[in-house]
Design a protein around this motif. Structure first.
Motif, PDB file in Angstrom:
ATOM      1  N   TYR A  29      38.383  31.871  43.144  1.00  9.26           N
ATOM      2  CA  TYR A  29      39.517  31.732  42.233  1.00  9.26           C
ATOM      3  C   TYR A  29      39.436  30.623  41.540  1.00  9.26           C
ATOM      4  O   TYR A  29      39.590  30.306  40.124  1.00  9.26           O
ATOM      5  CB  TYR A  29      40.661  31.928  43.018  1.00  9.26           C
ATOM      6  N   LYS A  30      39.127  29.417  42.307  1.00 11.07           N
ATOM      7  CA  LYS A  30      39.049  28.090  41.687  1.00 11.07           C
ATOM      8  C   LYS A  30      37.866  27.952  40.613  1.00 11.07           C
ATOM      9  O   LYS A  30      37.869  27.515  39.255  1.00 11.07           O
ATOM     10  CB  LYS A  30      38.740  27.056  42.816  1.00 11.07           C
ATOM     11  N   LYS A  31      36.689  28.828  40.987  1.00 10.77           N
ATOM     12  CA  LYS A  31      35.613  28.789  40.143  1.00 10.77           C
ATOM     13  C   LYS A  31      35.888  29.472  38.994  1.00 10.77           C
ATOM     14  O   LYS A  31      35.188  28.928  37.638  1.00 10.77           O
ATOM     15  CB  LYS A  31      34.299  29.554  40.902  1.00 10.77           C
ATOM     16  N   GLU A  32      36.606  30.386  39.108  1.00 12.50           N
ATOM     17  CA  GLU A  32      37.029  31.473  37.701  1.00 12.50           C
ATOM     18  C   GLU A  32      38.358  30.803  36.937  1.00 12.50           C
ATOM     19  O   GLU A  32      38.507  31.248  36.040  1.00 12.50           O
ATOM     20  CB  GLU A  32      37.486  32.830  38.122  1.00 12.50           C
ATOM     21  N   GLY A  33      38.650  29.361  37.420  1.00  8.95           N
ATOM     22  CA  GLY A  33      39.845  28.980  36.664  1.00  8.95           C
ATOM     23  C   GLY A  33      41.280  29.580  37.097  1.00  8.95           C
ATOM     24  O   GLY A  33      42.171  29.462  36.033  1.00  8.95           O
ATOM     25  N   ARG A  34      41.239  30.442  37.964  1.00  8.44           N
ATOM     26  CA  ARG A  34      42.721  31.268  38.445  1.00  8.44           C
ATOM     27  C   ARG A  34      43.316  30.591  39.295  1.00  8.44           C
ATOM     28  O   ARG A  34      42.583  30.108  40.469  1.00  8.44           O
ATOM     29  CB  ARG A  34      42.323  32.586  38.513  1.00  8.44           C
ATOM     30  N   ASP A  35      44.650  30.600  39.471  1.00 10.13           N
ATOM     31  CA  ASP A  35      45.449  30.199  40.658  1.00 10.13           C
ATOM     32  C   ASP A  35      45.242  31.305  41.667  1.00 10.13           C
ATOM     33  O   ASP A  35      45.148  32.498  41.609  1.00 10.13           O
ATOM     34  CB  ASP A  35      46.866  30.416  40.165  1.00 10.13           C
ATOM     35  N   ALA A  36      45.100  30.824  43.166  1.00 15.43           N
ATOM     36  CA  ALA A  36      44.666  31.659  44.156  1.00 15.43           C
ATOM     37  C   ALA A  36      46.156  32.347  44.314  1.00 15.43           C
ATOM     38  O   ALA A  36      47.165  31.560  43.912  1.00 15.43           O
ATOM     39  CB  ALA A  36      44.423  30.579  45.122  1.00 15.43           C
ATOM     40  N   PRO A  37      46.251  33.527  44.696  1.00 15.42           N
ATOM     41  CA  PRO A  37      47.581  34.150  45.021  1.00 15.42           C
ATOM     42  C   PRO A  37      48.291  33.330  46.246  1.00 15.42           C
ATOM     43  O   PRO A  37      47.478  32.458  47.027  1.00 15.42           O
ATOM     44  CB  PRO A  37      47.155  35.572  45.418  1.00 15.42           C
ATOM     45  N   GLY A  38      49.240  33.926  46.485  1.00 12.99           N
ATOM     46  CA  GLY A  38      50.117  33.449  47.656  1.00 12.99           C
ATOM     47  C   GLY A  38      49.403  33.578  49.049  1.00 12.99           C
ATOM     48  O   GLY A  38      48.462  34.268  49.075  1.00 12.99           O
ATOM     49  N   ASP A  39      49.977  32.819  50.064  1.00 12.69           N
ATOM     50  CA  ASP A  39      49.387  32.904  51.541  1.00 12.69           C
ATOM     51  C   ASP A  39      49.298  34.172  51.993  1.00 12.69           C
ATOM     52  O   ASP A  39      48.078  34.556  52.623  1.00 12.69           O
ATOM     53  CB  ASP A  39      49.948  31.941  52.475  1.00 12.69           C
ATOM     54  N   ASP A  40      50.381  35.012  51.818  1.00 11.74           N
ATOM     55  CA  ASP A  40      50.373  36.319  52.264  1.00 11.74           C
ATOM     56  C   ASP A  40      49.182  37.128  51.692  1.00 11.74           C
ATOM     57  O   ASP A  40      48.668  37.956  52.351  1.00 11.74           O
ATOM     58  CB  ASP A  40      51.565  37.002  52.138  1.00 11.74           C
ATOM     59  N   GLU A  41      49.278  37.174  50.372  1.00 14.63           N
ATOM     60  CA  GLU A  41      48.081  37.866  49.581  1.00 14.63           C
ATOM     61  C   GLU A  41      46.881  37.642  49.831  1.00 14.63           C
ATOM     62  O   GLU A  41      45.989  38.423  50.179  1.00 14.63           O
ATOM     63  CB  GLU A  41      48.309  37.894  48.087  1.00 14.63           C
ATOM     64  N   LEU A  42      46.501  36.378  49.975  1.00 19.65           N
ATOM     65  CA  LEU A  42      45.286  35.755  50.328  1.00 19.65           C
ATOM     66  C   LEU A  42      44.909  36.124  51.766  1.00 19.65           C
ATOM     67  O   LEU A  42      43.529  36.523  51.937  1.00 19.65           O
ATOM     68  CB  LEU A  42      45.239  34.091  50.283  1.00 19.65           C
ATOM     69  N   LYS A  43      45.738  36.111  52.426  1.00 17.03           N
ATOM     70  CA  LYS A  43      45.528  36.685  53.818  1.00 17.03           C
ATOM     71  C   LYS A  43      45.148  38.127  53.844  1.00 17.03           C
ATOM     72  O   LYS A  43      44.121  38.661  54.566  1.00 17.03           O
ATOM     73  CB  LYS A  43      46.841  36.388  54.992  1.00 17.03           C
TER      74      LYS A  43
END
Length: 83
Positions: A29-43
């Protein structure tokens, strides 16, 4: 080995797989310049990625094991006939 120890080691390995997947997703996500989703979605994403990676590794490992057995069977037969 005690069954509880085996379960503990397995759980530890699963947590490491999920943690590695989460780190890779954050990096992506960082490489693509996007914000990472919330912790629940990332989990949830991490669980799916780790599960899929585990399936792929298990299948390829089975394929490699089968190929090794074939090679061993061929070389073992040659060595026995040479004697």
């Amino acid at each position: 080995m005690d069954e509880n120890i085996k379960k503990g080691i397995k759980k530890l390995a699963e947590n490491v797989e999920i943690g590695a997947a989460r780190s890779i997703l954050r990096w992506k996500y960082k490489k693509e310049g996007r914000d990472a989703p919330g912790d629940d979605e990332l989990k949830e994403q991490s669980l799916r990625v780790a599960g899929k990676a585990h399936e792929i590794i298990a299948e390829r490992g089975r394929n490699v094991w089968n190929e090794l057995k074939k090679v061993y069977a061929k070389t073992g037969a040659k060595e026995e006939s040479d004697e």
